[in-house]
Design an enzyme around this catalytic site. Structure first.
Site, mmCIF file in Angstrom:
data_model
loop_
_atom_site.group_PDB
_atom_site.id
_atom_site.type_symbol
_atom_site.label_atom_id
_atom_site.label_comp_id
_atom_site.label_asym_id
_atom_site.label_seq_id
_atom_site.Cartn_x
_atom_site.Cartn_y
_atom_site.Cartn_z
ATOM 1 N N PHE A 1 0.658 -1.169 0.778
ATOM 2 C CA PHE A 1 -0.212 -0.423 0.221
ATOM 3 C C PHE A 1 1.228 1.413 0.221
ATOM 4 C CE2 PHE A 1 -3.702 2.742 1.461
ATOM 5 C CZ PHE A 1 -4.298 1.235 0.712
ATOM 6 N N ILE B 1 -1.468 6.615 5.875
ATOM 7 C CA ILE B 1 -1.379 8.119 5.642
ATOM 8 C C ILE B 1 -2.645 8.562 6.079
ATOM 9 C CG2 ILE B 1 -1.917 9.409 3.594
ATOM 10 C CD1 ILE B 1 0.316 8.364 2.036
ATOM 11 N N THR C 1 -10.892 8.999 6.730
ATOM 12 C CA THR C 1 -12.119 7.878 7.644
ATOM 13 C C THR C 1 -11.284 7.571 8.689
ATOM 14 O OG1 THR C 1 -11.011 5.996 6.018
ATOM 15 C CG2 THR C 1 -13.153 6.386 5.677
ATOM 16 N N ARG D 1 10.082 12.203 4.501
ATOM 17 C CA ARG D 1 10.628 11.066 5.019
ATOM 18 C C ARG D 1 10.979 9.523 3.854
ATOM 19 N NH1 ARG D 1 7.351 14.257 7.370
ATOM 20 N NH2 ARG D 1 7.574 14.892 9.578
ATOM 21 N N HIS E 1 -9.458 4.550 9.352
ATOM 22 C CA HIS E 1 -8.778 3.814 9.217
ATOM 23 C C HIS E 1 -7.209 3.884 9.588
ATOM 24 C CE1 HIS E 1 -10.725 1.447 6.158
ATOM 25 N NE2 HIS E 1 -9.988 0.426 6.323
ATOM 26 N N GLU F 1 -1.101 -5.849 7.976
ATOM 27 C CA GLU F 1 -1.192 -7.575 7.674
ATOM 28 C C GLU F 1 0.755 -7.426 8.011
ATOM 29 O OE1 GLU F 1 -2.962 -6.107 5.025
ATOM 30 O OE2 GLU F 1 -4.661 -6.901 6.293
HETATM 31 C C1 DLZ Z 1 -7.492 0.393 3.636
HETATM 32 C C2 DLZ Z 1 -6.261 0.738 4.168
HETATM 33 C C3 DLZ Z 1 -6.349 1.796 3.944
HETATM 34 C C4 DLZ Z 1 -7.358 3.184 4.210
HETATM 35 N N1 DLZ Z 1 -5.124 2.741 4.171
HETATM 36 C C5 DLZ Z 1 -4.061 2.351 4.545
HETATM 37 C C6 DLZ Z 1 -2.881 3.081 4.500
HETATM 38 O O1 DLZ Z 1 -2.868 4.266 4.660
HETATM 39 N N2 DLZ Z 1 -1.253 2.549 4.203
HETATM 40 C C7 DLZ Z 1 -1.610 0.407 4.493
HETATM 41 O O2 DLZ Z 1 0.028 0.441 4.248
HETATM 42 N N3 DLZ Z 1 -2.551 0.396 4.653
HETATM 43 C C8 DLZ Z 1 -3.495 0.925 4.469
HETATM 44 N N4 DLZ Z 1 -4.516 0.364 4.265
HETATM 45 C C9 DLZ Z 1 -4.299 -0.952 4.152
HETATM 46 C C10 DLZ Z 1 -4.665 -1.869 5.292
HETATM 47 O O3 DLZ Z 1 -3.381 -1.795 6.123
HETATM 48 C C11 DLZ Z 1 -4.478 -3.583 5.243
HETATM 49 O O4 DLZ Z 1 -3.856 -3.843 3.618
HETATM 50 C C12 DLZ Z 1 -5.648 -3.676 4.847
HETATM 51 O O5 DLZ Z 1 -7.338 -3.201 5.056
HETATM 52 C C13 DLZ Z 1 -6.653 -5.353 4.618
HETATM 53 O O6 DLZ Z 1 -6.455 -5.697 5.714
#
Ligand code: DLZ
Length: 156
Positions: free
Chosen positions: A23, A83, A87, A128, A89, A59
């Site tokens: 991600f 980031i 939401t 960073r 999250h 994960e």
């Molecule tokens: C879903 C999600 C969101 C919204 N933002 C990030 C983020 O900024 N950085 C990141 O590493 N992962 C993000 N994820 C994904 C979650 O870490 C995860 O992979 C999913 O919710 C599936 O479990």
């Protein structure tokens, strides 16, 4: 004068696992590059480094736990970029990842280094990941080398 014990920055002979999320990959890739640069420039061989990619930062602790339990690694480096969005999250993911990584280190006794960026916006992430605030991947790798060598010195 009290004795001060500090880990040396010598990465030779170390086996290191890197767990990195995909991600925000355009930033996470820079963290991986920084970590690899720091490790190899401090003596760790390419062949002694394993990179495991996971979907997102959430994960990271699961994969790191498996690698730590394998007893094949002297240290693990966890890299990701979270980031803040619109939401909640951000809060949930960052607190779970932070707790998870800390727990693995305590449970397994090997250094599991927290190289997960938690930033407000993309600009802070870019700063960073190899621009004006350095590279947190590089820093995490240096911390890993230091902690492995420190553990060697303070373990009875
Ligand atoms: C879903 C999600 C969101 C919204 N933002 C990030 C983020 O900024 N950085 C990141 O590493 N992962 C993000 N994820 C994904 C979650 O870490 C995860 O992979 C999913 O919710 C599936 O479990």
């Amino acid at each position: 004068m009290p004795e001060t014990i500090q880990g040396k920055l010598d990465g030779s002979g170390l086996k290191v696992g890197i767990v990195a999320s995909r991600f925000n990959d355009f930033l996470t890739k820079q963290l991986i590059d920084g970590a690899l640069d720091a490790l190899t420039r401090h003596g760790t061989k390419d062949g002694d480094i394993k990179i495991v990619r996971v979907p997102g930062s959430f994960e990271i602790p699961y994969a790191a736990k498996i690698l730590a339990s394998s007893k094949k690694y002297d240290a693990l480096i966890c890299l990701g970029v979270i980031i803040r969005g619109d939401t909640p999250h951000y809060q949930h993911i960052s607190s779970e990842v932070t707790k998870g990584i800390a727990a693995i280190s305590l449970e397994t006794g090997i250094p599991v280094i927290y190289g997960v960026l938690t930033v407000e916006n993309i600009e802070q992430g870019i700063e960073r990941c190899g621009t004006k605030s350095g590279n947190r991947g590089w820093d995490a790798a240096i911390n890993a080398i230091e902690m492995v060598n420190l553990y060697k010195q303070i373990k009875v």
